[in-house]
Design a protein around this motif. Structure first.
Motif, short mmCIF file in Angstrom:
data_model
loop_
_atom_site.label_atom_id
_atom_site.label_comp_id
_atom_site.label_asym_id
_atom_site.label_seq_id
_atom_site.Cartn_x
_atom_site.Cartn_y
_atom_site.Cartn_z
N LEU A 1 1.83 7.35 -6.32
CA LEU A 1 0.78 8.34 -6.62
C LEU A 1 1.17 9.74 -6.17
CD1 LEU A 1 -2.43 6.30 -5.71
CD2 LEU A 1 -1.53 6.80 -7.99
N GLN A 2 1.87 9.84 -5.02
CA GLN A 2 2.19 11.14 -4.45
C GLN A 2 3.47 11.76 -5.01
OE1 GLN A 2 -1.00 11.82 -2.95
NE2 GLN A 2 0.40 13.06 -1.76
N PHE A 3 4.42 10.92 -5.43
CA PHE A 3 5.72 11.44 -5.83
C PHE A 3 6.10 11.05 -7.26
CE2 PHE A 3 5.87 11.38 -1.23
CZ PHE A 3 6.44 12.62 -0.93
N VAL A 4 6.08 9.73 -7.55
CA VAL A 4 6.59 9.27 -8.83
C VAL A 4 5.74 9.75 -10.00
CG1 VAL A 4 7.16 7.24 -10.21
CG2 VAL A 4 7.63 7.25 -7.75
N LEU A 5 4.44 9.51 -9.93
CA LEU A 5 3.57 9.89 -11.05
C LEU A 5 3.49 11.40 -11.28
CD1 LEU A 5 0.64 7.31 -10.79
CD2 LEU A 5 2.61 7.32 -12.33
N PRO A 6 3.32 12.23 -10.21
CA PRO A 6 3.33 13.68 -10.46
C PRO A 6 4.64 14.17 -11.10
CG PRO A 6 2.42 13.23 -8.30
CD PRO A 6 2.98 11.93 -8.80
N ILE B 1 0.84 -1.20 0.00
CA ILE B 1 0.00 0.00 0.00
C ILE B 1 0.88 1.25 0.00
CG2 ILE B 1 -1.67 1.32 1.36
CD1 ILE B 1 -2.78 -1.40 2.33
N TRP B 2 1.97 1.23 0.81
CA TRP B 2 2.86 2.40 0.85
C TRP B 2 3.50 2.64 -0.50
CZ3 TRP B 2 7.76 3.78 -0.30
CH2 TRP B 2 8.22 5.00 0.19
N MET B 3 3.89 1.58 -1.20
CA MET B 3 4.53 1.76 -2.50
C MET B 3 3.56 2.40 -3.49
SD MET B 3 6.73 -0.93 -4.82
CE MET B 3 5.35 -1.97 -5.28
N VAL B 4 2.29 1.98 -3.44
CA VAL B 4 1.28 2.59 -4.31
C VAL B 4 1.11 4.07 -3.95
CG1 VAL B 4 -1.16 2.59 -4.92
CG2 VAL B 4 0.07 0.42 -4.73
N PHE B 5 1.06 4.36 -2.64
CA PHE B 5 0.94 5.75 -2.18
C PHE B 5 2.11 6.59 -2.66
CE2 PHE B 5 2.29 8.89 1.00
CZ PHE B 5 1.19 9.73 1.00
N PHE B 6 3.33 6.07 -2.52
CA PHE B 6 4.52 6.81 -2.94
C PHE B 6 4.48 7.07 -4.44
CE2 PHE B 6 8.92 7.13 -4.37
CZ PHE B 6 9.42 8.07 -3.49
#
Length: 400
Positions: free
Chosen positions: A339-344, A332-337
């Protein structure tokens, strides 16, 4: 490959035999980092081989001790198949990274009580500054140090690579401090490409001596993080003056180090904290047992996977019952990271670079800058795939 028979004498003088748990022993070569877990009878066989007994003589001696027939030849073949005893053993033991050859007394002060107190103090002080001054906390915008996105990402990538190498060197230093050689290699953790210091030789040491080398990288990361946050904290309170460019570079370093430290807590990716946890719980194959136990809940296991789970150490099975929660939390944390950092960050970078490629004259400075930025993005995507393919090729060659 060595061919064995009942009259074979095994060269096992380089192997260590150490009791891991009440009924398990670790046997292996600390220089190459190759180990197997064997029962007490296996450890006794290695002792007999080391005393110069042939396979048949060792089997006979152990049968006299226990009153039961022993297949010593099968055990010897297991050691050969595991790569602990083979024709390339001497060459493999010579292939260690030069950092590993540093005398222990040179680097031991970096991992004493005073040093670990300093590492912990840096981390705790940094966390306090984040609470006291929320503006110091990292955001994805900190990646873009300059108005020129390509220049920003180039600098960020260079800094991240250099700090990652420093992280791994600290692991190697800690290994050298306890007399364990190391090798630096490219691997992946989930979707992330990583540099990894192979310190498999640590398994030859008692558990209490493994924690320092496992945590060494996070220790130096905490120092770098503190060194990047403290000047910005002082600047925000008007205690010192800093150039705007340096403030942005320090913010980028903070983002890098926070992401790195957070990544190491993802135990499900077999990171530094996973090794600490596996050592503390006395597990041998916790990651694979946990993954297979979760997979069994959603789909059928392959026959070979079912055998691994069936024959797993009871301790691994017990720990896996609660370790599953950490495993899922890591996902879940990897998905959050992402979405919050890598994709933007990727969205901004790709949007800018595509706009340049289609808008700037071909072969102009800005056109080449856009091409460079796309190349960085593709490298981040394809590098983990390259590692997967490389490892599978190596596995097939090893089987062949």
């Amino acid at each position: 490959m060595i061919t064995l028979d009942a009259d074979s004498r095994l060269a096992v003088g380089h192997l260590i035999v150490r009791q891991e748990n009440e009924d398990e022993y670790v046997v292996g070569d600390p220089a190459t980092g190759t180990f197997v877990v064997v029962p007490e009878l296996g450890a006794r066989l290695v002792e007999l081989f080391a005393a110069g007994r042939t396979v048949a003589e060792a089997a006979m001696a152990l049968e006299q001790e226990t009153g039961e027939p022993i297949d010593a030849l099968d055990f010897a073949e297991v050691l050969v198949e595991a790569g602990i005893i083979n024709d390339q053993a001497e060459a493999a033991r010579a292939k260690v990274w030069s950092v590993s050859r540093i005398p222990a007394w040179v680097v031991r002060p970096l991992f004493g009580k005073v040093a670990w107190t300093f590492y912990a103090g840096c981390l705790l002080t940094t966390l306090w500054m984040f609470v006291a001054e929320p503006s110091l906390r990292p955001t994805y915008e900190d990646t873009f140090v300059f108005p020129d996105i390509a220049a920003s990402l180039l600098l960020t990538n260079v800094v991240v690579v250099l700090l990652t190498i420093l992280h791994e060197i600290w692991h190697a230093f800690a290994g050298a401090a306890v007399g364990v050689p190391s090798q630096l290699r490219l691997e992946r953790r989930g979707v992330f490409p990583v540099l990894e210091t192979d310190l498999s030789g640590l398994w030859a040491l008692p558990p209490a001596k493994r924690y320092g080398p496992f945590l060494a990288g996070m220790g130096i990361d905490s120092v770098i993080l503190f060194a990047a946050v403290a000047p910005r904290y002082a600047w925000s309170h008007g205690w010192i003056e800093l150039p705007p460019g340096l403030i942005r570079i320090l913010a980028m370093v903070v983002l890098s180090q926070v992401a790195k430290l957070a990544f190491q807590t993802l135990a499900y990716l077999r990171t530094d904290m996973y090794l600490v946890m596996a050592t503390a719980t006395g597990c041998n194959n916790l990651h694979q047992v946990t993954r297979l136990s979760l997979k069994r809940l959603v789909r059928n296991l392959r026959p070979d996977e079912a055998v691994i789970l069936r024959d797993a150490n009871p301790r691994d099975l017990r720990v896996a019952r609660w370790y599953r929660l950490l495993y899922l939390a890591g996902l879940i944390w990897m998905v959050f990271f992402a979405l919050q950092f890598v994709l933007p960050s990727a969205k901004v970078a790709l949007g800018w670079s595509l706009g340049i490629l289609f808008g700037a004259p071909i072969a102009s400075f800005y056109w080449w800058e856009g091409l460079l930025l796309i190349s960085f993005t593709l490298l981040d995507v394809t590098l983990p795939l390259f590692v997967v393919v490389r490892n599978r090729i190596r596995a097939r060659r090893a089987v062949a």
